[in-house]
Design a protein around this motif. Structure first.
Motif, PDB file in Angstrom:
ATOM      1  N   ARG A  51      67.336  58.297  63.319  1.00 53.07           N
ATOM      2  CA  ARG A  51      68.150  58.846  62.225  1.00 53.07           C
ATOM      3  C   ARG A  51      67.309  59.733  61.308  1.00 53.07           C
ATOM      4  O   ARG A  51      67.696  60.858  60.979  1.00 53.07           O
ATOM      5  CB  ARG A  51      68.751  57.705  61.424  1.00 53.07           C
ATOM      6  CG  ARG A  51      69.535  58.123  60.191  1.00 53.07           C
ATOM      7  CD  ARG A  51      69.575  57.000  59.181  1.00 53.07           C
ATOM      8  NE  ARG A  51      68.238  56.651  58.719  1.00 53.07           N
ATOM      9  CZ  ARG A  51      67.870  55.412  58.378  1.00 53.07           C
ATOM     10  NH1 ARG A  51      68.727  54.417  58.444  1.00 53.07           N
ATOM     11  NH2 ARG A  51      66.629  55.166  57.959  1.00 53.07           N
ATOM     12  N   ASP A  52      66.153  59.226  60.880  1.00 47.07           N
ATOM     13  CA  ASP A  52      65.325  59.976  59.936  1.00 47.07           C
ATOM     14  C   ASP A  52      64.826  61.289  60.535  1.00 47.07           C
ATOM     15  O   ASP A  52      64.789  62.320  59.852  1.00 47.07           O
ATOM     16  CB  ASP A  52      64.144  59.119  59.487  1.00 47.07           C
ATOM     17  CG  ASP A  52      64.575  57.968  58.575  1.00 47.07           C
ATOM     18  OD1 ASP A  52      65.734  57.989  58.107  1.00 47.07           O
ATOM     19  OD2 ASP A  52      63.761  57.069  58.338  1.00 47.07           O
ATOM     20  N   LEU A  53      64.444  61.263  61.806  1.00 48.16           N
ATOM     21  CA  LEU A  53      63.992  62.492  62.448  1.00 48.16           C
ATOM     22  C   LEU A  53      65.133  63.497  62.560  1.00 48.16           C
ATOM     23  O   LEU A  53      64.932  64.703  62.404  1.00 48.16           O
ATOM     24  CB  LEU A  53      63.424  62.186  63.833  1.00 48.16           C
ATOM     25  CG  LEU A  53      62.101  61.410  63.867  1.00 48.16           C
ATOM     26  CD1 LEU A  53      61.718  61.087  65.309  1.00 48.16           C
ATOM     27  CD2 LEU A  53      60.990  62.202  63.187  1.00 48.16           C
ATOM     28  N   GLY A  56      65.764  65.079  59.182  1.00 46.92           N
ATOM     29  CA  GLY A  56      64.599  65.727  58.606  1.00 46.92           C
ATOM     30  C   GLY A  56      63.881  64.933  57.546  1.00 46.92           C
ATOM     31  O   GLY A  56      63.114  65.510  56.752  1.00 46.92           O
ATOM     32  N   ALA A  57      64.101  63.617  57.524  1.00 47.59           N
ATOM     33  CA  ALA A  57      63.404  62.757  56.562  1.00 47.59           C
ATOM     34  C   ALA A  57      62.091  62.300  57.182  1.00 47.59           C
ATOM     35  O   ALA A  57      62.038  61.277  57.873  1.00 47.59           O
ATOM     36  CB  ALA A  57      64.274  61.558  56.186  1.00 47.59           C
ATOM     37  N   VAL A  58      61.053  63.081  56.969  1.00 52.07           N
ATOM     38  CA  VAL A  58      59.756  62.771  57.576  1.00 52.07           C
ATOM     39  C   VAL A  58      58.701  62.570  56.483  1.00 52.07           C
ATOM     40  O   VAL A  58      58.730  63.248  55.455  1.00 52.07           O
ATOM     41  CB  VAL A  58      59.325  63.893  58.543  1.00 52.07           C
ATOM     42  CG1 VAL A  58      60.223  63.915  59.754  1.00 52.07           C
ATOM     43  CG2 VAL A  58      59.336  65.259  57.855  1.00 52.07           C
ATOM     44  N   PRO A  59      57.763  61.627  56.712  1.00 50.16           N
ATOM     45  CA  PRO A  59      57.740  60.716  57.850  1.00 50.16           C
ATOM     46  C   PRO A  59      58.883  59.702  57.763  1.00 50.16           C
ATOM     47  O   PRO A  59      59.324  59.385  56.654  1.00 50.16           O
ATOM     48  CB  PRO A  59      56.379  60.017  57.715  1.00 50.16           C
ATOM     49  CG  PRO A  59      56.088  60.062  56.249  1.00 50.16           C
ATOM     50  CD  PRO A  59      56.648  61.372  55.768  1.00 50.16           C
ATOM     51  N   PRO A  60      59.368  59.195  58.898  1.00 49.27           N
ATOM     52  CA  PRO A  60      60.443  58.201  58.869  1.00 49.27           C
ATOM     53  C   PRO A  60      60.064  56.992  58.022  1.00 49.27           C
ATOM     54  O   PRO A  60      58.881  56.659  57.883  1.00 49.27           O
ATOM     55  CB  PRO A  60      60.602  57.814  60.354  1.00 49.27           C
ATOM     56  CG  PRO A  60      60.114  59.009  61.093  1.00 49.27           C
ATOM     57  CD  PRO A  60      58.978  59.549  60.276  1.00 49.27           C
ATOM     58  N   LEU A  61      61.080  56.342  57.463  1.00 51.06           N
ATOM     59  CA  LEU A  61      60.859  55.198  56.584  1.00 51.06           C
ATOM     60  C   LEU A  61      60.023  54.119  57.263  1.00 51.06           C
ATOM     61  O   LEU A  61      59.223  53.438  56.615  1.00 51.06           O
ATOM     62  CB  LEU A  61      62.210  54.620  56.147  1.00 51.06           C
ATOM     63  CG  LEU A  61      62.176  53.487  55.117  1.00 51.06           C
ATOM     64  CD1 LEU A  61      61.534  53.955  53.824  1.00 51.06           C
ATOM     65  CD2 LEU A  61      63.588  52.970  54.858  1.00 51.06           C
TER      66      LEU A  61
END
Length: 204
Positions: A51-53, A56-61
């Motif tokens: 989901r994060d990748l 575009g939420a990087v680095p992933p949680l």
């Protein structure tokens, strides 16, 4: 602050339960300690990483907050050493797994919506957040993913993601609707287990 802390605790409980599920599959395949821990980590955090990748939420949680990876690894190692005793708490694990499904679907869907993902995409990402770890677990252990065969699991996650999206679009936000939607998914999942519901299968 209190609601955020409670969500974090519930999230980590879900991570621990999904990690235990993955680790149990690794133990059944007679993997070594590293293999069991790796499968447990992937089962617990694979959906969230995907989901994060995607958004575009990087680095992933899973990599940005040490508590997630630590919880997954510790739960997996515990299963490796204590697996003969786990049958005694199977019902509790199923309950927590159902709760994790509801929570991961809800938080995954909301995170996608808040990142600007359109409604349909957010529903799919919410579902993948909840079932992605199980898919990864089964693929790593050489099994056809259970959620694609007989388990009434992905359908519950997708329905819950749609509900969360509709509530968000109607402006119904906050902790109460989030917990209510997650609780509803948990209840449907437990009812499906009790009634032995499954999706239709094609007859050859």
């Amino acid at each position: 602050m209190a609601s955020g802390y409670l969500l974090l605790v519930a999230d980590l409980i879900g991570v621990a339960v999904f990690a235990a599920s993955g680790a149990s599959a690794g133990v059944a395949k007679r993997l070594d300690l590293f293999g069991v821990a790796f499968v447990g980590f992937a089962a617990a955090l694979g959906g969230g990483i995907l989901r994060d990748l995607t958004i575009g939420a990087v680095p992933p949680l899973a990599f940005a907050d040490w508590r997630y990876a630590t919880t997954a690894v510790l739960a997996s190692v515990a299963v490796f050493w204590l697996h003969p005793r786990l049958n005694r708490v199977r019902r509790a694990v199923l309950l927590l797994d159902a709760a994790g499904l509801g929570l991961f679907t809800a938080t995954g869907t909301l995170k996608a919506l808040h990142a600007g993902v359109p409604a349909v995409g957010a529903c799919l990402l919410g579902m993948l957040t909840a079932i992605g770890g199980g898919l990864t677990r089964d693929l790593l252990t050489g099994e056809i993913p259970v959620v694609l065969q007989r388990d009434f699991y992905a359908i519950v996650a997708l329905g819950g993601a749609i509900l969360i999206t509709v509530l968000d679009r109607l402006g119904v936000t906050g902790l109460v609707p989030l917990v209510t939607a997650a609780g509803l998914m948990t209840g449907v999942r437990l009812l499906a287990l009790y009634r032995r519901w499954s999706a239709p299968v094609a007859v050859p």
